[in-house]
Motif scaffolding. Structure first.
Motif, mmCIF file in Angstrom:
data_model
loop_
_atom_site.group_PDB
_atom_site.id
_atom_site.type_symbol
_atom_site.label_atom_id
_atom_site.label_comp_id
_atom_site.label_asym_id
_atom_site.label_seq_id
_atom_site.Cartn_x
_atom_site.Cartn_y
_atom_site.Cartn_z
ATOM 1 N N LEU A 32 14.397 32.299 56.494
ATOM 2 C CA LEU A 32 14.053 31.741 55.192
ATOM 3 C C LEU A 32 15.098 32.152 54.181
ATOM 4 C CD1 LEU A 32 10.208 32.232 54.609
ATOM 5 C CD2 LEU A 32 11.447 30.083 54.584
ATOM 6 N N GLY A 33 15.275 31.341 53.146
ATOM 7 C CA GLY A 33 16.221 31.688 52.106
ATOM 8 C C GLY A 33 16.132 30.731 50.935
ATOM 9 N N PRO A 34 17.044 30.814 49.995
ATOM 10 C CA PRO A 34 17.034 29.932 48.822
ATOM 11 C C PRO A 34 17.034 28.459 49.239
ATOM 12 C CG PRO A 34 18.634 31.699 48.549
ATOM 13 C CD PRO A 34 18.166 31.774 49.970
ATOM 14 N N GLY A 35 16.248 27.674 48.510
ATOM 15 C CA GLY A 35 16.154 26.255 48.819
ATOM 16 C C GLY A 35 15.073 25.925 49.836
ATOM 17 N N MET A 36 14.414 26.962 50.371
ATOM 18 C CA MET A 36 13.327 26.754 51.330
ATOM 19 C C MET A 36 12.006 27.173 50.680
ATOM 20 S SD MET A 36 15.269 28.146 54.747
ATOM 21 C CE MET A 36 14.146 27.401 55.930
ATOM 22 N N VAL A 37 10.917 26.575 51.150
ATOM 23 C CA VAL A 37 9.608 26.779 50.528
ATOM 24 C C VAL A 37 8.657 27.485 51.491
ATOM 25 C CG1 VAL A 37 7.600 25.651 49.488
ATOM 26 C CG2 VAL A 37 9.901 24.724 49.098
ATOM 27 N N ALA A 38 8.001 28.521 50.995
ATOM 28 C CA ALA A 38 6.967 29.225 51.750
ATOM 29 C C ALA A 38 5.633 28.991 51.060
ATOM 30 C CB ALA A 38 7.268 30.716 51.815
ATOM 31 N N LEU A 39 4.630 28.624 51.840
ATOM 32 C CA LEU A 39 3.313 28.336 51.292
ATOM 33 C C LEU A 39 2.450 29.592 51.337
ATOM 34 C CD1 LEU A 39 1.924 25.721 50.223
ATOM 35 C CD2 LEU A 39 0.798 25.565 52.447
ATOM 36 N N SER A 40 1.842 29.933 50.209
ATOM 37 C CA SER A 40 0.979 31.107 50.113
ATOM 38 C C SER A 40 -0.456 30.650 49.900
ATOM 39 C CB SER A 40 1.429 32.012 48.957
ATOM 40 O OG SER A 40 0.507 33.062 48.743
ATOM 41 N N PHE A 41 -1.263 30.697 50.975
ATOM 42 C CA PHE A 41 -2.654 30.272 50.830
ATOM 43 C C PHE A 41 -3.659 31.278 51.373
ATOM 44 C CE2 PHE A 41 -1.325 28.607 54.920
ATOM 45 C CZ PHE A 41 -2.415 28.846 55.739
ATOM 46 N N LEU A 42 -3.236 32.172 52.284
ATOM 47 C CA LEU A 42 -4.129 33.276 52.634
ATOM 48 C C LEU A 42 -4.287 34.157 51.401
ATOM 49 C CD1 LEU A 42 -2.988 34.503 56.177
ATOM 50 C CD2 LEU A 42 -4.926 33.037 55.595
ATOM 51 N N PRO A 43 -5.405 34.828 51.222
ATOM 52 C CA PRO A 43 -5.583 35.652 50.009
ATOM 53 C C PRO A 43 -4.488 36.724 49.881
ATOM 54 C CG PRO A 43 -7.662 35.416 51.182
ATOM 55 C CD PRO A 43 -6.610 34.849 52.082
ATOM 56 N N ILE A 44 -3.852 36.777 48.713
ATOM 57 C CA ILE A 44 -2.836 37.808 48.483
ATOM 58 C C ILE A 44 -3.481 39.191 48.510
ATOM 59 C CG2 ILE A 44 -0.949 38.582 46.982
ATOM 60 C CD1 ILE A 44 -0.918 35.848 45.698
ATOM 61 N N SER A 45 -4.776 39.246 48.306
ATOM 62 C CA SER A 45 -5.482 40.520 48.383
ATOM 63 C C SER A 45 -5.422 41.119 49.784
ATOM 64 C CB SER A 45 -6.950 40.340 47.980
ATOM 65 O OG SER A 45 -7.047 39.901 46.646
ATOM 66 N N GLY A 48 14.608 35.093 48.632
ATOM 67 C CA GLY A 48 14.923 34.006 47.713
ATOM 68 C C GLY A 48 14.247 32.694 47.997
ATOM 69 N N ALA A 49 13.228 32.697 48.856
ATOM 70 C CA ALA A 49 12.495 31.457 49.116
ATOM 71 C C ALA A 49 11.558 31.137 47.951
ATOM 72 C CB ALA A 49 11.689 31.586 50.410
ATOM 73 N N THR A 50 11.295 29.865 47.756
ATOM 74 C CA THR A 50 10.327 29.435 46.747
ATOM 75 C C THR A 50 8.923 29.674 47.265
ATOM 76 O OG1 THR A 50 11.822 27.728 45.908
ATOM 77 C CG2 THR A 50 9.465 27.464 45.421
ATOM 78 N N ILE A 51 8.068 30.295 46.444
ATOM 79 C CA ILE A 51 6.690 30.574 46.854
ATOM 80 C C ILE A 51 5.774 29.552 46.191
ATOM 81 C CG2 ILE A 51 4.854 32.281 46.986
ATOM 82 C CD1 ILE A 51 6.985 34.445 46.480
ATOM 83 N N ALA A 52 5.090 28.759 47.023
ATOM 84 C CA ALA A 52 4.142 27.764 46.514
ATOM 85 C C ALA A 52 2.730 28.296 46.708
ATOM 86 C CB ALA A 52 4.310 26.445 47.256
ATOM 87 N N TYR A 53 2.016 28.506 45.606
ATOM 88 C CA TYR A 53 0.690 29.124 45.652
ATOM 89 C C TYR A 53 -0.411 28.065 45.753
ATOM 90 C CZ TYR A 53 3.023 33.420 44.192
ATOM 91 O OH TYR A 53 3.851 34.523 44.125
ATOM 92 N N VAL A 54 -1.337 28.298 46.676
ATOM 93 C CA VAL A 54 -2.515 27.439 46.831
ATOM 94 C C VAL A 54 -3.730 28.319 46.590
ATOM 95 C CG1 VAL A 54 -3.813 25.942 48.392
ATOM 96 C CG2 VAL A 54 -1.309 26.009 48.508
ATOM 97 N N ASP A 55 -4.559 27.969 45.608
ATOM 98 C CA ASP A 55 -5.626 28.885 45.188
ATOM 99 C C ASP A 55 -6.917 28.761 45.987
ATOM 100 O OD1 ASP A 55 -6.672 26.533 44.218
ATOM 101 O OD2 ASP A 55 -6.496 27.063 42.100
ATOM 102 N N ALA A 56 -6.968 27.855 46.955
ATOM 103 C CA ALA A 56 -8.158 27.736 47.802
ATOM 104 C C ALA A 56 -7.756 27.120 49.129
ATOM 105 C CB ALA A 56 -9.217 26.868 47.122
ATOM 106 N N VAL A 57 -8.303 27.646 50.220
ATOM 107 C CA VAL A 57 -7.940 27.152 51.549
ATOM 108 C C VAL A 57 -8.317 25.692 51.718
ATOM 109 C CG1 VAL A 57 -8.322 27.461 54.024
ATOM 110 C CG2 VAL A 57 -8.106 29.455 52.566
#
Length: 609
Positions: A232-245, A260-269
């Motif tokens: 992973l690196g700049p210009g690539m997207v990582a999806l964050s949907f499991l609880p950060i907790s 340097g990857a872009t983090i895309a947050y999803v607030d509900a599964v």
């Protein structure tokens, strides 16, 4: 008990130990990348972005606001929120002050939140929404240490500090010259300072607070990078949907930021299905339940579609070993290309079309499900770890994959099998201990620094670790036979008609299964057979359904020893849920609670006659 080919796995030295604190990791990424799309989030059906500089500005202002409220090194600040940029911003602001944050699952009820806030002695609590605020307010009288609550969204009530107000307070604090700045404070944070106290979701009893230092977490980030699970690196997207907790997603987020990857947050599964094609991620961390649901949906095909799917799986299965070894990534030949076009390309399209892979953790993944995704061109690299190990200990990786295992140890990590089959681990990621609980700490970490994981496993000739089950889950029948339920549960749950499985039988004459059907697929099956009453309770009592579920579960257990195979199956009409206390926020089943809730059904299984 499992018998290992090897007692210890080979150890690979950890080459890189910097950054040694999360504050250096945070600032280092800002200085190296400075991108316009550090974070993505959805608001009012539209995706928005935050740049590294915007994140830095917000962290600076919020850290100053917290400082103005009296937060300083050694203090504890809670974060009760779904996944969103504010979670990470609050986290970095707290860490910059040398304080420790306390993540709390947004799905927890107020009484469990109260225990965490009370036990940790948190001075400040961040909450995301009015719903989360109400949970805190409900137990506020039990929290003498809690001085202020800061809300991400405007809750519309008095007595709560909105995050914008906290930042405005920070602006004034900065203007007064009283705040030295995040960069200066960040340099004063030491690697052995506690960064976070994560309360384990625990399938039994009250959760314990796991003390993780900056070095624990950054060493795991460095080891993950060296292990090269995914590029992973700049210009690539990582999806964050499991609880950060959860420590798994938390560590993943630090890794994404570090590279340097872009983090895309999803607030509900439940928003995952729409987020995947919208964001088109390259990578994501996920729990097995996510893959199980996708697999069940695909395998629910009937008629001609089912026949095509079965044929395509056979075509893909013939090349799976080459795929796992990294010798081929694209379908070759007419049959493979046709199978891909008719079936697997559609699966990839629904995930956005750019996925280089998932990492799966937090629970065992059924080998058949992992095989399906690999054949579909979506690699799943299964790993293993605990909150107490920050969390990653082992992981499969490109070119080194064995389905059914949790991979090779990360660099710098020692893994061995104890005399009783327990997996032991030692390395820089092992926790400092349990908060205010030296007795539990001494039980978990021995005098030589080995973490006793509580899991039974084996190490094969190549150093790959295979987890059998949790020691505490082992069933001992009335006849004295020891049975590890997880492998049988995983095998039984592969059916498209099965959603959840729990094996019971401790101190009983024989083992049995409690099965929650996948009612979406089961309803289709029932309607095709002219079953009129499609209510889940009625279906659970229907002998035709019982015959189907028995065949779909017990019929898959032919490879197990006779004494291990359940003799009876009981159907549960309602899904096990977090709200009912039957599963944890990380989707692990609380066996004792399930058995208690369904005691009458269980007694029917073992009734004489």
């Amino acid at each position: 008990m499992a018998t290992s080919v090897r007692r210890e796995a080979p150890v690979i030295p950890l080459e890189e130990t910097e950054p040694s604190t999360l504050t250096r990791l945070y600032l280092g990424a800002i200085d190296r990348f400075g991108r316009h799309d550090a974070m993505l989030y959805e608001q009012r059906d539209k995706w928005h972005r935050l740049s590294h500089r915007e994140v830095e500005s917000r962290v600076e202002r919020l850290a100053a606001g917290l400082s103005a409220l009296g937060v300083s090194k050694g203090d504890r600040v809670a974060i009760l929120s779904e996944n969103r940029p504010e979670w990470a911003i609050a986290d970095f602001a707290v860490l910059a002050l040398g304080a420790a944050d306390i993540p709390i699952y947004a799905t927890l009820p107020s009484n469990q939140i109260a225990h965490i806030l009370e036990d940790s002695g948190a001075r400040i609590a961040f909450v995301s929404t009015r719903e989360q605020l109400e949970k805190v307010e409900e137990v506020r009288d039990r929290l003498p240490d809690l001085e202020a609550v800061i809300a991400f969204d405007d809750p519309g009530v008095d007595g709560v500090v909105k995050i914008q107000e906290a930042m405005a307070r920070g602006d004034r604090h900065i203007a007064s010259g009283a705040f030295p700045g995040v960069r200066k404070l960040a340099a004063e944070v030491e690697p052995e300072d506690v960064a976070t106290i994560i309360y384990t979701s625990g399938t039994t009893g009250h959760p314990k607070g796991v003390l993780l230092t900056h070095r624990n977490l950054t060493s795991n980030v460095c080891a993950t990078a060296q292990h090269r699970v995914i590029e992973l690196g700049p210009g690539m997207v990582a999806l964050s949907f499991l609880p950060i907790s959860h420590s798994f997603e938390r560590l993943a987020g630090y890794y994404y930021w570090h590279v340097g990857a872009t983090i895309a947050y999803v607030d509900a599964v439940d928003k995952l299905a729409s987020a995947l094609p919208a964001v088109r991620p390259h990578f994501a961390a996920a729990a097995p339940r996510v893959f199980e649901k996708i697999y069940s949906r695909v395998m629910g095909a009937t008629g001609v579609r089912r026949a095509i799917l079965t044929w395509a799986m056979k075509v893909g299965d013939a090349t799976i070993e080459d795929v796992l070894a990294g010798h081929r990534s694209e379908p070759r030949g007419f049959r493979e290309k046709l199978a891909d076009r008719l079936v697997f390309a559609t699966v990839r399209k629904r995930t956005g079309g750019r996925l280089k892979g998932f990492v799966s953790g937090s629970a065992p993944l059924a080998e058949e499900i992992a095989r399906f995704f690999w054949i579909a061109g979506i690699p799943i690299y299964e790993g293993y770890g605990l909150t107490e190990s920050s969390p990653v200990l082992t992981a499969n990786k490109p070119g080194a994959v064995k389905l059914g295992t949790v991979g090779l140890p990360l660099p710098g990590t020692e893994v061995r099998i104890g005399p009783d089959g327990e997996v032991l681990a030692r390395g820089p990621q092992i926790m400092k201990g349990y908060f205010r609980n030296p007795e539990a700490t001494n039980e978990a970490i021995d005098a030589d620094g080995w973490l006793h994981t509580g899991d039974i496993g084996e190490i094969d000739a190549d150093g790959f670790l295979r987890i059998t089950d949790r020691i505490k889950n082992i069933i001992v029948t009335a006849g004295g036979k020891n049975i590890a339920p997880a492998p049988l549960e995983n095998a039984a749950a592969i059916s498209r008609y099965v959603a959840q499985v729990v094996m019971i039988g401790d101190k009983r004459p024989f083992p049995s299964l409690l099965v929650v059907p996948d009612y979406d697929n089961l309803t289709v099956w029932a309607r095709e057979r002219g079953i009129a009453d499609l209510d889940p309770v009625a279906l659970a009592r229907d002998p035709r359904v019982h015959e189907l579920i028995e065949e779909e579960t017990l019929g898959r257990l032919g490879g197990f020893a006779r004494f291990e195979v359940p003799k009876k199956v009981a159907i549960v009409p309602t899904e096990f849920t977090i709200e009912a206390g039957e599963i944890t926020p990380t989707l692990k089943i609380k066996r004792r609670v399930v058995e208690e809730h369904h005691r009458d059904l269980i007694e029917e299984i073992y009734a004489p006659g």
